[in-house]
Design an enzyme around this catalytic site. Structure first.
Site, mmCIF file in Angstrom:
data_model
loop_
_atom_site.group_PDB
_atom_site.id
_atom_site.type_symbol
_atom_site.label_atom_id
_atom_site.label_comp_id
_atom_site.label_asym_id
_atom_site.label_seq_id
_atom_site.Cartn_x
_atom_site.Cartn_y
_atom_site.Cartn_z
ATOM 1 N N HIS A 113 0.821 -1.222 0.000
ATOM 2 C CA HIS A 113 0.000 0.000 0.000
ATOM 3 C C HIS A 113 0.858 1.278 0.000
ATOM 4 O O HIS A 113 0.601 2.221 0.749
ATOM 5 C CB HIS A 113 -0.957 -0.010 1.191
ATOM 6 C CG HIS A 113 -1.971 -1.123 1.148
ATOM 7 N ND1 HIS A 113 -2.535 -1.572 -0.016
ATOM 8 C CD2 HIS A 113 -2.523 -1.886 2.146
ATOM 9 C CE1 HIS A 113 -3.390 -2.555 0.253
ATOM 10 N NE2 HIS A 113 -3.389 -2.770 1.542
ATOM 11 N N HIS A 183 -9.741 1.469 0.782
ATOM 12 C CA HIS A 183 -9.636 0.252 1.597
ATOM 13 C C HIS A 183 -10.767 0.142 2.634
ATOM 14 O O HIS A 183 -10.540 -0.325 3.755
ATOM 15 C CB HIS A 183 -8.272 0.236 2.275
ATOM 16 C CG HIS A 183 -7.756 -1.122 2.620
ATOM 17 N ND1 HIS A 183 -8.423 -1.978 3.472
ATOM 18 C CD2 HIS A 183 -6.647 -1.788 2.213
ATOM 19 C CE1 HIS A 183 -7.725 -3.094 3.594
ATOM 20 N NE2 HIS A 183 -6.643 -3.016 2.838
ATOM 21 N N GLU A 320 -11.715 -3.921 -3.001
ATOM 22 C CA GLU A 320 -10.803 -2.847 -3.404
ATOM 23 C C GLU A 320 -10.664 -2.889 -4.923
ATOM 24 O O GLU A 320 -10.072 -3.822 -5.463
ATOM 25 C CB GLU A 320 -9.445 -3.043 -2.740
ATOM 26 C CG GLU A 320 -9.503 -3.061 -1.227
ATOM 27 C CD GLU A 320 -8.319 -3.802 -0.604
ATOM 28 O OE1 GLU A 320 -7.178 -3.351 -0.781
ATOM 29 O OE2 GLU A 320 -8.541 -4.825 0.048
HETATM 30 C C1 BGC Z 1 -4.120 -6.787 1.575
HETATM 31 C C2 BGC Z 1 -3.947 -7.663 2.801
HETATM 32 C C3 BGC Z 1 -3.555 -6.783 3.949
HETATM 33 C C4 BGC Z 1 -4.627 -5.735 4.134
HETATM 34 C C5 BGC Z 1 -4.333 -4.767 5.244
HETATM 35 C C6 BGC Z 1 -5.217 -5.826 1.850
HETATM 36 O O1 BGC Z 1 -5.437 -5.018 0.740
HETATM 37 O O2 BGC Z 1 -4.382 -7.560 0.428
HETATM 38 O O3 BGC Z 1 -2.993 -8.658 2.577
HETATM 39 O O4 BGC Z 1 -3.377 -7.529 5.120
HETATM 40 O O5 BGC Z 1 -4.795 -5.017 2.939
HETATM 41 O O6 BGC Z 1 -3.084 -4.267 5.138
#
Ligand code: BGC
Length: 358
Positions: A113, A183, A320
Site C-alpha cells: 500500500h 480500503h 478494493e
Molecule cells: C491486503 C492484505 C492486507 C490488508 C491490510 C489488503 O489489501 O491484500 O494482505 O493484510 O490489505 O493491510
C-alpha cells in the site's frame, strides 16, 4: 442525469495529529446515505445507510477517534492506498532502465500500500464540489517512498442518490507507477456487528490471481470454476472459506484480486453483496481491471470499533477496485505506468439498496 442534492454538507475539525496538523471531517448526507470523510488518508470514516426496516447504521469499519488511525499495526480502515495499492515485490521498480528502490514495509522486501508512509497516512487538502461532493488532493513529491516524479493525486467522493462515487485522477512530471484504491471494510449488518460470513456475494469475474507465500501474484490467472473462489453465482462468503485450499489457508480466507469481466476503462458490474439479516445490498461498479476481495482474515481483535467491540477476523470485507498487484513485475498484466502528459483515471460506484425478498 439529475442528481438529488444532499440535504446537508457539514465540515468540522475531527482531530489534531501529534505534529499539530489538523484533520477535518466532511459529512455528506442525503435521504439515502450519510458519508463521513476525513482529510487524513482521504478516508471514509463512516457510511450510514438504511436496512430493510429503514434503520440507519454505519456499514464500514473504523470511525472512532483519530488516534485509532495512528496505531502502528494499521489496517487502512476506509483509507485511500497509494502511490501503489497492494504489493510490489522486491520493494523496487524498474522504469525506463532505472531501478528505483522503494520503502519496504512488509518484511524486508515488499512494499505494501505504497510503503511506510503511504497515502493513507497523509493529510489531503479538501474542497467542496457542487454541494454533493468533496475532492481531496495530495501532492506526492519526487522520490516519495522511492517512487519517481512529482505526482498530484485527487480523489473525488460524490453522493449521487443511493450511491457513493469515487473518482480518482493523477498526473506526474516523470514516468512513475500508480495504483489507487479505497480500503473500506464493509459489514452490511453494521460495523462491529459480528462477522460477514453469511453475506451473499456475487462477482463479475471468472478468473483470479493466485498468490505466492509473500502474497505476491504468481503471474497466472486461475479459473475459479469448481473452486472455493467461484462467486459467479451468488454464494455465502463463508460457504467454502474454511476449505483446506492452499490459497485460503495462506491468506486466512480471501485476499485475492479478481479480473473484472468486460473492458477496463468502462464502468461495469464488479460485485454485489447482500446481507440476508439486515437486507442491505451493496453493488459495486468500476472502471478498474481488478477487484480485490479481502475478508479481513488478518484482523486479530486489536482494533476496536467505535463502540468498543474488537474487530476479529472476518469482521468485514473489502472490495478494493484496483489495477493488479505487482504489475510492474508482470509484463502480462495491464500496465500501471503513468507518463508525463497522461492522466490516470479511475472510477468506482458503491450503490446501496435493500433486498426486496429475503
Ligand atoms: C491486503 C492484505 C492486507 C490488508 C491490510 C489488503 O489489501 O491484500 O494482505 O493484510 O490489505 O493491510
Amino acid at each position: 442525469m439529475i442528481f438529488a442534492m444532499p440535504t446537508s454538507l457539514q465540515q468540522d475539525l475531527f482531530g489534531v495529529l501529534p505534529s499539530g496538523e489538523r484533520v477535518y471531517r466532511f459529512i455528506l448526507k442525503n435521504e439515502w446515505l450519510e458519508v463521513s470523510l476525513m482529510t487524513f488518508g482521504a478516508a471514509i470514516l463512516a457510511l450510514r445507510t438504511p436496512d430493510v426496516e429503514g434503520r440507519l447504521e454505519n456499514v464500514v469499519l473504523g470511525g472512532g477517534e483519530l488516534a485509532d488511525y495512528l496505531a502502528p499495526n494499521k489496517a487502512y480502515f476506509g483509507a485511500v492506498c497509494g502511490r501503489y495499492a497492494n504489493r510490489i515485490a522486491g520493494a523496487s521498480v524498474c522504469i525506463d532502465g532505472v531501478k528505483h528502490p522503494l520503502s519496504a514495509n512488509e518484511g524486508y522486501d515488499t512494499t505494501l500500500h505504497g510503503g511506510k508512509d503511504g497515502f493513507d497516512a497523509r493529510i489531503w487538502s479538501a474542497r467542496i464540489v457542487e454541494q454533493n461532493g468533496v475532492a481531496m488532493t495530495l501532492e506526492s513529491p519526487d522520490g516519495d517512498q522511492g517512487f519517481p516524479g512529482n505526482l498530484t493525486a485527487t480523489i473525488t467522493y460524490t453522493l449521487e442518490e443511493s450511491s457513493l462515487r469515487l473518482g480518482y485522477e493523477c498526473s506526474a512530471d516523470q514516468a512513475t507507477v500508480v495504483n489507487l484504491t479505497n480500503h473500506a471494510y464493509f459489514n452490511l449488518a453494521g460495523e462491529g456487528n459480528g462477522v460477514i460470513l453469511g453475506h451473499l456475494l456475487r462477482l463479475g469475474a471468472t478468473r483470479y490471481l493466485p498468490l505466492d507465500e509473500r502474497y505476491i501474484p504468481v503471474g497466472d490467472l486461475a479459473n475459479v470454476e469448481g473452486t472455493p473462489f467461484d462467486f459467479i453465482t451468488e454464494r455465502a462468503i463463508g460457504e467454502r472459506i474454511r476449505e483446506p485450499h492452499a490459497q485460503l489457508l495462506l491468506n486466512r480466507g480471501y485476499n485475492h484480486t479478481y479480473v473484472v469481466q468486460g473492458e477496463p476503462g468502462m464502468l461495469r458490474f464488479a460485485a454485489t453483496v447482500r446481507d440476508p439479516l439486515s437486507g442491505r445490498v451493496l453493488t459495486v461498479q468500476t472502471t478498474e481491471a481488478g477487484i480485490h476481495l479481502y475478508t479481513a482474515g488478518f484482523l486479530d481483535g486489536s482494533h476496536l470499533s467505535a463502540s468498543g467491540r474488537p474487530y476479529v477476523a472476518d469482521s468485514g470485507f473489502c472490495l478494493e477496485t484496483q489495477r493488479f498487484p505487482d504489475s510492474p513485475h508482470h509484463c502480462s498484466f495491464p500496465s500501471t505506468l503513468l507518463r508525463p502528459g497522461e492522466t490516470y483515471q479511475s472510477e468506482t460506484l458503491y450503490e446501496f439498496s435493500v433486498m426486496t425478498t429475503r
